[in-house]
Design an enzyme around this catalytic site. Structure first.
Site, mmCIF file in Angstrom:
data_model
loop_
_atom_site.group_PDB
_atom_site.id
_atom_site.type_symbol
_atom_site.label_atom_id
_atom_site.label_comp_id
_atom_site.label_asym_id
_atom_site.label_seq_id
_atom_site.Cartn_x
_atom_site.Cartn_y
_atom_site.Cartn_z
ATOM 1 N N ASP A 49 0.866 -1.165 0.000
ATOM 2 C CA ASP A 49 0.000 0.000 0.000
ATOM 3 C C ASP A 49 0.911 1.225 0.000
ATOM 4 O OD1 ASP A 49 -2.306 1.638 0.353
ATOM 5 O OD2 ASP A 49 -1.926 1.690 2.506
ATOM 6 N N ASP A 51 -0.180 5.009 1.225
ATOM 7 C CA ASP A 51 -0.396 5.944 2.330
ATOM 8 C C ASP A 51 -0.255 5.254 3.687
ATOM 9 O OD1 ASP A 51 -1.074 8.334 0.785
ATOM 10 O OD2 ASP A 51 -2.812 7.158 0.146
ATOM 11 N N ARG A 109 -25.781 -6.205 17.640
ATOM 12 C CA ARG A 109 -25.510 -6.000 16.225
ATOM 13 C C ARG A 109 -26.311 -4.831 15.652
ATOM 14 N NH1 ARG A 109 -23.248 -8.967 12.191
ATOM 15 N NH2 ARG A 109 -22.878 -10.702 13.610
ATOM 16 N N ASP A 171 -14.454 14.068 4.138
ATOM 17 C CA ASP A 171 -14.594 13.594 2.761
ATOM 18 C C ASP A 171 -14.358 14.732 1.773
ATOM 19 O OD1 ASP A 171 -15.156 11.043 3.629
ATOM 20 O OD2 ASP A 171 -17.330 11.282 3.509
ATOM 21 N N LYS A 180 -4.438 16.890 -0.530
ATOM 22 C CA LYS A 180 -3.312 16.362 -1.298
ATOM 23 C C LYS A 180 -2.485 17.493 -1.910
ATOM 24 C CE LYS A 180 -5.697 12.043 -2.348
ATOM 25 N NZ LYS A 180 -6.332 11.206 -3.401
ATOM 26 N N ASN A 215 -5.129 3.381 -3.065
ATOM 27 C CA ASN A 215 -6.401 4.047 -3.348
ATOM 28 C C ASN A 215 -6.193 5.455 -3.900
ATOM 29 O OD1 ASN A 215 -7.833 1.844 -2.500
ATOM 30 N ND2 ASN A 215 -8.678 2.780 -0.663
ATOM 31 N N LYS A 255 -9.970 0.052 -2.494
ATOM 32 C CA LYS A 255 -10.026 -0.972 -1.435
ATOM 33 C C LYS A 255 -11.028 -0.529 -0.374
ATOM 34 C CE LYS A 255 -5.613 -0.401 -1.014
ATOM 35 N NZ LYS A 255 -4.225 -0.394 -0.508
ATOM 36 N N ASP A 314 -1.431 -0.663 6.058
ATOM 37 C CA ASP A 314 -1.684 -0.121 7.401
ATOM 38 C C ASP A 314 -3.134 -0.209 7.820
ATOM 39 O OD1 ASP A 314 -2.994 3.001 7.252
ATOM 40 O OD2 ASP A 314 -2.268 2.117 5.400
ATOM 41 N N GLN A 416 -8.282 -8.083 16.091
ATOM 42 C CA GLN A 416 -8.285 -8.190 14.636
ATOM 43 C C GLN A 416 -6.864 -8.354 14.090
ATOM 44 O OE1 GLN A 416 -10.461 -4.586 13.589
ATOM 45 N NE2 GLN A 416 -12.249 -5.808 13.070
ATOM 46 N N ARG A 419 -5.835 -11.898 14.526
ATOM 47 C CA ARG A 419 -6.596 -12.841 13.708
ATOM 48 C C ARG A 419 -6.235 -12.762 12.228
ATOM 49 N NH1 ARG A 419 -13.229 -13.492 13.679
ATOM 50 N NH2 ARG A 419 -13.319 -15.295 12.282
#
Length: 475
Positions: A49, A51, A109, A171, A180, A215, A255, A314, A416, A419
């Protein structure tokens, strides 16, 4: 082969190692850590990746810039000008879960839309800005604090609407490209340039294929990778294009969609940055940059299978979880915060050891009770001590605690990581400290029934230490 022959071969191997090249001693900050055993010799392809992986952003300068841009955007759409007095505090946010604030809350949930998981370091600036909004409206006398937000006349500012405004502002600065643009104008201020990046990529390319999947769009990728890979060329030596370090470059991957059905694969015109029309269906062309596509297309173009790929990124969800679950890729998670986590752990691991002893002591108290027992042990002193130790451990990591644990419990991020990430480290550069035939061996993990005998054996010394500790606290 009998045992004696195996022992002789092992002794021969040991002597050959000792008589050969000098052993490499890796510092703790240079190590790669292992969740599942992996042999680099079997890796035919390395993926990166960009970034926060190849391109590490300088903290807190980069987060401060993002914070100011989001803050200014909110003010421009109508938020009070008093917000402009807030500046970024790098000690506040962390990619944490919510255990510290809801220690006994089981999240249903259908209740998960009330929580937002911070998966990437890009979230840090917006996290602190949201906290600043809550701070401002709580302190501002014009607004009345109610259960789900703030009232001012017929205006209601809900926590949900403020959060959505911050997300939309985040966003906005990404989608419009202003974040950027400002980054590119001052790369030295915002991007950390490691001189070893070209060394590592060159060595990897000698033994395996290498691809970049990001991305980011082509123009931004071009600016960042030129800065990292081309500007360090020594005077007099032939300048290498940054694209020559990779067998395949894919931008705009979107992604985690990239690891599922993906998008249309197009060629990028590297002179203009524009995409060529139609779907690319040809063979891999070296030096060509592609846009979109999917992980399946990557495998086809490079002629490799999922198990042959080690992907380094990352983002625990977008890079690691999806590539592991959907494609079976080997995974390497970059965790920049690990450097601080290791430092604090080394300084305070005695607190964790005491917590472990208290856990064993509690288990032994209840060990000989059954359904007929009417005895109710008094464990209040032990529980109090455990809370004190947990708080001391959390605070040693900073205002928001550790990224990886709270007391003796692991965070959601840590679970996570264990795993889905085969390997993890503070930086991908640490691969430079290992040969490309290295066998990363995972430490053995005991299941509860297997650890039972060990815990029982340790109990006598634990009981003595715990009793002594509790007596000292009472005195």
């Amino acid at each position: 082969m009998d045992i004696s022959s195996l022992r002789l071969k092992t002794m021969d191997a040991d002597s050959s190692i000792s008589s050969g090249e000098p052993k490499v001693k890796r510092g703790i900050d240079q190590k790669v850590f292992v969740n599942r055993s992996l042999t680099l010799e079997n890796i035919r392809c390395y993926g990166f990746d960009m970034d926060y992986t190849l391109a590490m952003y300088k903290s807190p300068d980069y987060e401060s810039m993002g914070f100011e841009m989001i803050r200014d955007r909110l003010v421009s759409i109508g938020y009070p000008h008093e917000l402009l007095r807030y500046t970024y505090d790098p000690s506040f946010p962390t990619r944490e879960d919510i255990h510290n604030y809801y220690p006994n809350k089981f999240i249903q949930r259908d209740d998960t839309d009330r929580f937002y998981i911070l998966n990437t370091l890009f979230n840090l600036s917006e996290t602190y800005l949201y906290a600043c909004l809550v701070d401002f409206f709580t302190r501002c006398t014009r607004y009345t604090n109610v259960l789900k937000g703030y009232h001012h006349g017929d205006l209601f500012m809900s926590y949900r609407s403020m959060f959505q405004d911050v997300r939309d502002a985040m966003d906005f600065i990404h989608d419009t490209g202003i974040l950027k643009e400002k980054t590119i104008k001052n790369l030295e201020k915002y991007i950390f340039k490691d001189p070893n990046i070209t060394v590592l990529l060159t060595r990897i390319k000698e033994v395996a294929k290498v691809f970049l999947a990001t991305n980011s769009d082509y123009n931004y990728t071009e600016a960042i990778m030129k800065y990292l890979l081309e500007n360090g060329t020594k005077s007099g030596s032939q300048k290498k294009s940054w694209r020559s370090f990779f067998d395949l470059v894919v931008v705009d991957t979107k992604k985690p969609l990239f690891f599922a059905e993906g998008t249309v694969l197009r060629q990028v015109d590297t002179d203009t940055g524009k995409l060529r029309i139609g779907t690319y269906t040809g063979d891999l062309q070296h030096g060509t940059v592609y846009s979109g596509g999917s992980s399946d297309i990557i495998c086809d173009l490079l002629g490799v299978k999922g198990k042959d790929i080690l992907y380094i990124g990352d983002h625990i969800f977008g890079d690691i979880l999806k590539s592991k679950k959907r494609q079976g890729w080997k995974t390497f998670l970059v965790v920049p915060e690990l450097t601080k986590e290791l430092q604090v752990w080394e300084e305070n691991k005695s607190l964790f050891e005491e917590l472990k002893r208290l856990d064993v002591f509690l288990a032994e108290i209840y060990k000989h009770l059954d359904s007929g027992s009417r005895e109710c042990p008094d464990i209040s002193a032990i529980q109090t001590r455990m809370k004190v130790l947990t708080h001391r451990m959390d605070m040693s990591y900073g205002q928001m605690g550790s990224l990886l644990r709270s007391g003796s419990r692991q965070t959601l991020f840590a679970s996570q990581l264990m795993r889905y990430a085969d390997l993890y480290s503070s930086t991908y550069i640490n691969l430079l400290h290992y040969p490309f035939n290295y066998l990363f061996m995972a430490p053995p993990v005991l299941m509860s029934h297997e650890a039972l005998s060990q815990n029982t054996a340790d109990f006598s010394s634990t009981e003595l230490n715990v009793n002594r500790t509790l007596m000292m606290k009472r005195n």
